[in-house]
Motif scaffolding. Structure first.
Motif, PDB file in Angstrom:
ATOM      1  N   SER A  50      -0.059   0.812   1.977  1.00 21.77           N
ATOM      2  CA  SER A  50       0.034   0.136   0.596  1.00 21.77           C
ATOM      3  C   SER A  50      -1.190   0.239  -0.224  1.00 21.77           C
ATOM      4  CB  SER A  50       0.432  -1.236   0.733  1.00 21.77           C
ATOM      5  OG  SER A  50       1.666  -1.366   1.646  1.00 21.77           O
ATOM      6  N   ARG A  51      -2.082  -0.028   0.331  1.00 17.34           N
ATOM      7  CA  ARG A  51      -3.551   0.075  -0.212  1.00 17.34           C
ATOM      8  C   ARG A  51      -3.978   1.362  -0.898  1.00 17.34           C
ATOM      9  NH1 ARG A  51      -7.818  -3.514  -0.528  1.00 17.34           N
ATOM     10  NH2 ARG A  51      -6.775  -4.758   1.018  1.00 17.34           N
ATOM     11  N   LYS A  52      -3.626   2.301   0.164  1.00 14.73           N
ATOM     12  CA  LYS A  52      -3.986   3.851  -0.235  1.00 14.73           C
ATOM     13  C   LYS A  52      -3.120   3.982  -1.352  1.00 14.73           C
ATOM     14  CE  LYS A  52      -4.544   8.503   1.788  1.00 14.73           C
ATOM     15  NZ  LYS A  52      -3.800   9.130   0.230  1.00 14.73           N
ATOM     16  N   GLU A  53      -1.824   4.114  -1.244  1.00 10.78           N
ATOM     17  CA  GLU A  53      -0.944   4.360  -2.210  1.00 10.78           C
ATOM     18  C   GLU A  53      -1.443   3.790  -3.945  1.00 10.78           C
ATOM     19  OE1 GLU A  53       3.950   4.638  -2.740  1.00 10.78           O
ATOM     20  OE2 GLU A  53       2.954   5.429  -1.046  1.00 10.78           O
ATOM     21  N   LEU A  54      -1.392   2.517  -3.615  1.00  6.73           N
ATOM     22  CA  LEU A  54      -1.982   1.901  -5.228  1.00  6.73           C
ATOM     23  C   LEU A  54      -3.239   2.478  -5.408  1.00  6.73           C
ATOM     24  CD1 LEU A  54      -1.044  -1.625  -3.880  1.00  6.73           C
ATOM     25  CD2 LEU A  54      -0.133  -0.651  -5.819  1.00  6.73           C
ATOM     26  N   LEU A  55      -4.186   2.614  -4.757  1.00  5.95           N
ATOM     27  CA  LEU A  55      -5.625   3.120  -4.934  1.00  5.95           C
ATOM     28  C   LEU A  55      -5.258   4.704  -5.665  1.00  5.95           C
ATOM     29  CD1 LEU A  55      -7.874   1.776  -2.387  1.00  5.95           C
ATOM     30  CD2 LEU A  55      -7.832   1.171  -4.899  1.00  5.95           C
ATOM     31  N   ASP A  56      -4.580   5.324  -5.050  1.00  4.88           N
ATOM     32  CA  ASP A  56      -4.417   6.920  -5.273  1.00  4.88           C
ATOM     33  C   ASP A  56      -3.719   6.916  -6.765  1.00  4.88           C
ATOM     34  OD1 ASP A  56      -5.244   7.687  -3.024  1.00  4.88           O
ATOM     35  OD2 ASP A  56      -3.387   8.148  -2.062  1.00  4.88           O
ATOM     36  N   ASP A  57      -2.914   5.850  -7.299  1.00  4.43           N
ATOM     37  CA  ASP A  57      -2.344   5.688  -8.488  1.00  4.43           C
ATOM     38  C   ASP A  57      -3.560   4.991  -9.721  1.00  4.43           C
ATOM     39  OD1 ASP A  57      -0.214   7.513  -8.563  1.00  4.43           O
ATOM     40  OD2 ASP A  57       0.862   5.882  -7.463  1.00  4.43           O
ATOM     41  N   GLU A  58      -4.514   4.687  -8.952  1.00  4.66           N
ATOM     42  CA  GLU A  58      -5.652   4.095  -9.809  1.00  4.66           C
ATOM     43  C   GLU A  58      -5.398   2.873 -10.066  1.00  4.66           C
ATOM     44  OE1 GLU A  58      -7.250   6.518 -12.856  1.00  4.66           O
ATOM     45  OE2 GLU A  58      -7.762   8.371 -11.539  1.00  4.66           O
TER      46      GLU A  58
END
Length: 322
Positions: A58-66
């Protein structure tokens, strides 16, 4: 403009072709946060995010979208999951694992102080506004935030979690009373208020202080209500879209290359040329491309979300990939 989005990020466990469930990052508020961030807004997501494998996804996907996670809670509690069952008509039902998860671990001790940080908007909704004790904690907090920023409320009704219509409607009414904007679907309204029209529900909320009520209707578009009346926006059904003139940057968030839509990749350029041919009309070219993808697709709901150039080597996926 600083936008706060508060609500759940969770894991949808979707059955694959072989019957094995595959994990996908989900949650209505998380999807809202990602969409707003992709459009270039300064978005801060507010939820508990676990240190477990699902939380890291979840964290990675949110951060990937800034999406910014500086206001989120880091937790060792597990991530909420939703086991998804797909019906023959494509509709989905969910069984949630909620109790004791980081996803619903809201507390005054870590929720951000609006008087100090001064957000411009708070978007909140879905399960965190009905599941206790999270709902009561967040309501008291949102009342304070509302002194500094308008509240946008999206109830996103889930009868499979709370089937008590009276209880659900009471919670929605409470949140509606502090909201400047309310967005919900026609199915939400029909389930909550089976004996009321869309207009009567919307005008009741507007009379108590809400500025805008938007009711989405799927393929039939949407209706927006204000104190001045209603505006209906019909969905386009095979209509040729108007070209935007004098706005060179319009649509750049959709047309530019990105992590998953890598339009500058040689493979994608080659396929686009093959599908669209030498067609000069953009609408006709789009229809040709749609048909090409439809013929090439190997349906697989469990396929991982990968860049378009990688997807084009197997053509395995669903509407998310195509």
């Amino acid at each position: 403009m600083s936008i706060w989005v508060c609500g759940e990020v969770l894991i949808d466990l979707i059955p694959g072709a072989d019957g094995v469930r595959v994990a996908h990052v989900g949650g209505g508020p998380a999807n809202t946060a990602k969409a707003l961030a992709r459009l270039g807004h300064d978005v801060h997501f507010i939820d508990g995010i676990s240190s477990d494998e699902f939380g890291q996804m979840s964290r990675k996907e949110l951060l990937d979208d800034e999406v910014k996670l500086d206001l989120a809670l880091n937790s060792d509690k597990p991530t909420c999951t939703a086991e998804v069952t797909l019906a023959a008509n494509g509709s989905a039902s969910y069984v949630f694992t909620i109790d004791g998860t980081a996803t619903f671990d809201f507390n005054d001790s870590w929720l951000p102080d609006a008087s100090r940080l001064k957000p411009k908007v708070l978007h909140i909704g879905t399960l965190v506004t009905i599941i206790e004790p999270a709902s009561s904690v967040l309501y008291d907090w949102a009342v304070k935030v509302n002194e500094f920023a308008p509240v946008v409320f999206d109830p996103n009704i889930r009868p499979s979690v709370v089937g008590d219509r009276v209880r659900y409607a009471a919670a929605v009414e409470k949140w509606a009373a502090i909201s400047s904007v309310i967005k919900l679907s026609d199915d939400d309204v029909k389930w909550l208020y089976p004996d009321e029209s869309f207009e009567s529900v919307a005008q009741r909320w507007i009379a108590q202080g809400t500025s805008v009520v938007v009711i989405t209707r799927g393929a039939d578009g949407l209706i927006g209500f204000t104190a001045d009346g209603a505006v209906e926006v019909l969905a386009r059904k095979g209509q040729k879209p108007r070209r935007v003139v004098g706005a060179p940057d319009a649509g750049r968030e959709f047309l530019g290359t990105s992590k998953f839509i890598d339009t500058d990749h040689p493979k994608i350029r080659e396929l686009a040329q093959r599908a669209g041919g030498c067609e000069d009309d953009c609408w006709t070219a789009a229809l040709r491309l749609e048909r090409y993808v439809s013929r090439s697709l190997n349906p697989d709901a469990a396929a991982a979300l990968v860049p378009a150039s990688e997807f084009a080597s197997t053509w395995r996926g669903d509407c998310r990939h195509a």
